[in-house]
Design a protein around this motif. Structure first.
Motif, PDB file in Angstrom:
ATOM      1  N   PHE A 297      62.864  93.761  35.868  1.00  0.00           N
ATOM      2  CA  PHE A 297      62.810  92.327  35.579  1.00  0.00           C
ATOM      3  C   PHE A 297      61.343  91.928  35.717  1.00  0.00           C
ATOM      4  O   PHE A 297      60.631  92.431  36.582  1.00  0.00           O
ATOM      5  CB  PHE A 297      63.618  91.526  36.605  1.00  0.00           C
ATOM      6  CG  PHE A 297      65.032  91.236  36.196  1.00  0.00           C
ATOM      7  CD1 PHE A 297      65.351  90.871  34.896  1.00  0.00           C
ATOM      8  CD2 PHE A 297      66.055  91.297  37.140  1.00  0.00           C
ATOM      9  CE1 PHE A 297      66.655  90.587  34.536  1.00  0.00           C
ATOM     10  CE2 PHE A 297      67.368  91.017  36.785  1.00  0.00           C
ATOM     11  CZ  PHE A 297      67.666  90.665  35.484  1.00  0.00           C
ATOM     12  N   ARG A 298      60.870  91.014  34.902  1.00  0.00           N
ATOM     13  CA  ARG A 298      59.482  90.594  35.061  1.00  0.00           C
ATOM     14  C   ARG A 298      59.258  89.218  34.448  1.00  0.00           C
ATOM     15  O   ARG A 298      60.056  88.742  33.634  1.00  0.00           O
ATOM     16  CB  ARG A 298      58.537  91.608  34.434  1.00  0.00           C
ATOM     17  CG  ARG A 298      58.771  91.877  32.953  1.00  0.00           C
ATOM     18  CD  ARG A 298      57.701  92.823  32.415  1.00  0.00           C
ATOM     19  NE  ARG A 298      57.916  93.148  31.025  1.00  0.00           N
ATOM     20  CZ  ARG A 298      58.544  94.236  30.593  1.00  0.00           C
ATOM     21  NH1 ARG A 298      59.031  95.099  31.468  1.00  0.00           N
ATOM     22  NH2 ARG A 298      58.689  94.466  29.308  1.00  0.00           N
ATOM     23  N   LEU A 299      58.168  88.593  34.859  1.00  0.00           N
ATOM     24  CA  LEU A 299      57.747  87.347  34.252  1.00  0.00           C
ATOM     25  C   LEU A 299      57.135  87.685  32.895  1.00  0.00           C
ATOM     26  O   LEU A 299      56.317  88.613  32.798  1.00  0.00           O
ATOM     27  CB  LEU A 299      56.732  86.632  35.141  1.00  0.00           C
ATOM     28  CG  LEU A 299      57.185  86.393  36.597  1.00  0.00           C
ATOM     29  CD1 LEU A 299      56.159  85.555  37.334  1.00  0.00           C
ATOM     30  CD2 LEU A 299      58.557  85.721  36.655  1.00  0.00           C
ATOM     31  N   PRO A 300      57.511  87.002  31.823  1.00  0.00           N
ATOM     32  CA  PRO A 300      57.103  87.410  30.471  1.00  0.00           C
ATOM     33  C   PRO A 300      55.596  87.393  30.272  1.00  0.00           C
ATOM     34  O   PRO A 300      54.883  86.532  30.780  1.00  0.00           O
ATOM     35  CB  PRO A 300      57.785  86.385  29.568  1.00  0.00           C
ATOM     36  CG  PRO A 300      58.873  85.804  30.393  1.00  0.00           C
ATOM     37  CD  PRO A 300      58.379  85.826  31.802  1.00  0.00           C
ATOM     38  N   ASP A 301      55.131  88.380  29.514  1.00  0.00           N
ATOM     39  CA  ASP A 301      53.745  88.443  29.051  1.00  0.00           C
ATOM     40  C   ASP A 301      53.799  88.281  27.535  1.00  0.00           C
ATOM     41  O   ASP A 301      54.381  89.123  26.845  1.00  0.00           O
ATOM     42  CB  ASP A 301      53.122  89.787  29.425  1.00  0.00           C
ATOM     43  CG  ASP A 301      51.644  89.868  29.079  1.00  0.00           C
ATOM     44  OD1 ASP A 301      51.243  89.227  28.084  1.00  0.00           O
ATOM     45  OD2 ASP A 301      50.901  90.573  29.781  1.00  0.00           O
ATOM     46  N   PRO A 302      53.207  87.208  26.995  1.00  0.00           N
ATOM     47  CA  PRO A 302      53.318  86.963  25.545  1.00  0.00           C
ATOM     48  C   PRO A 302      52.734  88.095  24.702  1.00  0.00           C
ATOM     49  O   PRO A 302      53.090  88.254  23.541  1.00  0.00           O
ATOM     50  CB  PRO A 302      52.542  85.651  25.346  1.00  0.00           C
ATOM     51  CG  PRO A 302      51.680  85.514  26.554  1.00  0.00           C
ATOM     52  CD  PRO A 302      52.428  86.169  27.671  1.00  0.00           C
ATOM     53  N   ARG A 303      51.850  88.918  25.306  1.00  0.00           N
ATOM     54  CA  ARG A 303      51.242  90.013  24.544  1.00  0.00           C
ATOM     55  C   ARG A 303      52.200  91.184  24.365  1.00  0.00           C
ATOM     56  O   ARG A 303      52.070  91.970  23.430  1.00  0.00           O
ATOM     57  CB  ARG A 303      49.985  90.511  25.257  1.00  0.00           C
ATOM     58  CG  ARG A 303      48.889  89.459  25.400  1.00  0.00           C
ATOM     59  CD  ARG A 303      47.828  89.946  26.373  1.00  0.00           C
ATOM     60  NE  ARG A 303      48.389  90.144  27.713  1.00  0.00           N
ATOM     61  CZ  ARG A 303      47.711  90.687  28.717  1.00  0.00           C
ATOM     62  NH1 ARG A 303      46.464  91.095  28.540  1.00  0.00           N
ATOM     63  NH2 ARG A 303      48.283  90.810  29.906  1.00  0.00           N
ATOM     64  N   THR A 304      53.166  91.328  25.275  1.00  0.00           N
ATOM     65  CA  THR A 304      54.010  92.528  25.251  1.00  0.00           C
ATOM     66  C   THR A 304      55.498  92.243  25.140  1.00  0.00           C
ATOM     67  O   THR A 304      56.257  93.130  24.767  1.00  0.00           O
ATOM     68  CB  THR A 304      53.776  93.355  26.536  1.00  0.00           C
ATOM     69  OG1 THR A 304      54.094  92.545  27.671  1.00  0.00           O
ATOM     70  CG2 THR A 304      52.334  93.817  26.634  1.00  0.00           C
ATOM     71  N   ASP A 306      57.125  89.764  23.363  1.00  0.00           N
ATOM     72  CA  ASP A 306      57.554  88.912  22.270  1.00  0.00           C
ATOM     73  C   ASP A 306      58.904  89.384  21.736  1.00  0.00           C
ATOM     74  O   ASP A 306      59.110  90.576  21.507  1.00  0.00           O
ATOM     75  CB  ASP A 306      56.513  88.981  21.135  1.00  0.00           C
ATOM     76  CG  ASP A 306      56.217  87.613  20.577  1.00  0.00           C
ATOM     77  OD1 ASP A 306      56.516  86.638  21.273  1.00  0.00           O
ATOM     78  OD2 ASP A 306      55.692  87.537  19.454  1.00  0.00           O
ATOM     79  N   GLY A 307      59.815  88.465  21.549  1.00  0.00           N
ATOM     80  CA  GLY A 307      61.104  88.808  20.954  1.00  0.00           C
ATOM     81  C   GLY A 307      62.191  89.115  21.955  1.00  0.00           C
ATOM     82  O   GLY A 307      63.367  89.175  21.590  1.00  0.00           O
TER      83      GLY A 307
END
Length: 391
Positions: A297-304, A306-307
């Motif tokens: 589980f992780r806090l989203p990174d928009p670079r990786t 996406d989708g």
């Protein structure tokens, strides 16, 4: 070195079945670790191997020889105990050599040679003339190991030998035991309740519970492909998150989220072999438990990320661990742990968006707890997101 074989081994104490018909093969020269919670039967299994307990049913073989009813002194095994078992009035040398003449055909010169070799291997030459009261816990354990080594046994049996040491010394002694096994190559069966010891020391690991074997596998495969919910929660710290879901149309459905479950092409033999189940296991309406490890589980990174679906989670407690930040969260009515970068600016009571690694999803049957799906078998390398950088 020797092979060890257990067949339908069972031990009953009055109305308690401590070991319940287990089968196990220990390979020649292998370092095998048996791990499980207190009362699972792991120490009883070791004592049965040593001959300190008699089997109620079943068979024990060493190199093909049936030793089920053979006396401990005739099995040529050496046991290392949790409490060192050193005689306080004897020096390290005398503790190491005690009983050698009565248990084998050892002359004085042979004994001295073996003591010198063991002292050199364990770096305990300066402890030979000391008594246990003048030794630290780690030094006492090395002397106890020396006592086992000088007998040149067919197998070492170790019963939680590091549990009395402090955390720093346990780490040092783990490395020492790994080096010792690499040097000697003697078949070793090692019992512990500490899953970190099991994962770092074992070439293979046996997970036991309630007198039975839950899974036997290499450490990384235990972690990546747990056979059931017990193994999944016992191996790993913090434990794997478990969330009740329904399987519907190839998705894990919870009141708070829906997660697509990757599926391999029909008839993919590689996926079938790695996953151990077919696609028919994802029948619509099946009640299941979704397993996701905190680091997946992780806090989203928009670079990786996406989708990937976003899941809202409420932070209840933040637990700084130095190299990471563990967030104790609520996702709907489910409690989950999320591992974040150590300096993440988030506090208790905040709502955060969480995503996941699609290659690290697990499904367990809601009733039996048996695993029936591991997404890693169905996700190609190209489809896996690049892990977000850690500060």
């Amino acid at each position: 070195m020797t092979t060890v074989t257990l067949r339908n081994l069972r031990k009953k104490f009055d109305d308690v079945v401590a070991v319940d018909g287990i089968d196990l093969d220990v390979e020649d020269g292998e370092f095998l670790v048996i791990v499980g919670p207190s009362g699972c039967g792991k120490s009883t299994t070791l004592r049965l191997l040593a001959g300190l307990e008699s089997a109620t049913d079943g068979r024990i073989e060493m190199d093909g020889r049936d030793v089920t009813a053979v006396e401990p002194k005739d099995r040529n095994v050496a046991m290392v105990f949790q409490n060192y078992a050193l005689y306080p009035h004897m020096t390290g040398r005398r503790n190491i050599t005690f009983g050698m003449k009565s248990s084998g055909d050892f002359g004085d010169e042979e004994i001295e040679r073996r003591v010198a070799e063991a002292a050199d291997t364990l770096d305990i030459a300066d402890l030979l003339d000391r008594k246990p009261e003048a030794m630290s816990g780690g030094e006492r354990q090395r002397v106890a190991l020396g006592r086992a080594i000088v007998r040149d046994p067919d197998a070492f049996l170790m019963d939680e030998p590091l549990s009395n040491l402090d955390a720093k010394l346990r780490i040092e002694m783990r490395a020492e035991l790994a080096r010792l096994h690499s040097t000697l190559g003697t078949t070793t069966v090692y019992v512990t309740h500490d899953q970190t010891e099991a994962m770092t020391l074992g070439e293979r690991v046996v997970v036991m519970n309630d007198g039975g074997i839950m899974q036997v596998d290499e450490p990384q495969r235990l972690y990546d492909f747990p056979a059931n919910r017990f193994v999944a929660e016992f191996i790993g710290d913090p434990a794997m998150n478990m969330i009740p879901v329904d399987v519907e149309d190839g998705r894990a459905v919870h009141d708070a989220f829906e997660i697509p479950l990757p599926l391999a092409d029909a008839g993919d033999p590689v996926a079938a072999d790695r996953n151990g189940v077919g696609e028919e296991s994802l029948d619509d309406g099946r009640r299941a438990v979704l397993g996701v490890r905190p680091e997946d589980f992780r806090l989203p990174d928009p670079r990786t990320d996406d989708g990937l679906p976003r899941i809202d989670a409420t932070v209840n407690v933040r637990e700084p661990l130095g190299d990471s930040l563990l967030l104790h969260c609520s996702i709907g009515d489910a409690s989950c742990n999320v591992q974040a970068a150590p300096r993440t600016d988030v506090g208790a009571g905040e709502t955060v968006s969480v995503t996941y690694d699609p290659a690290r999803l697990h499904l367990f049957d809601a009733e039996t707890g048996e695993a029936f799906y591991h997404s890693e078998a169905h996700v190609s390398e190209a489809e896996r997101p690049v892990p977000a950088s850690v500060e």
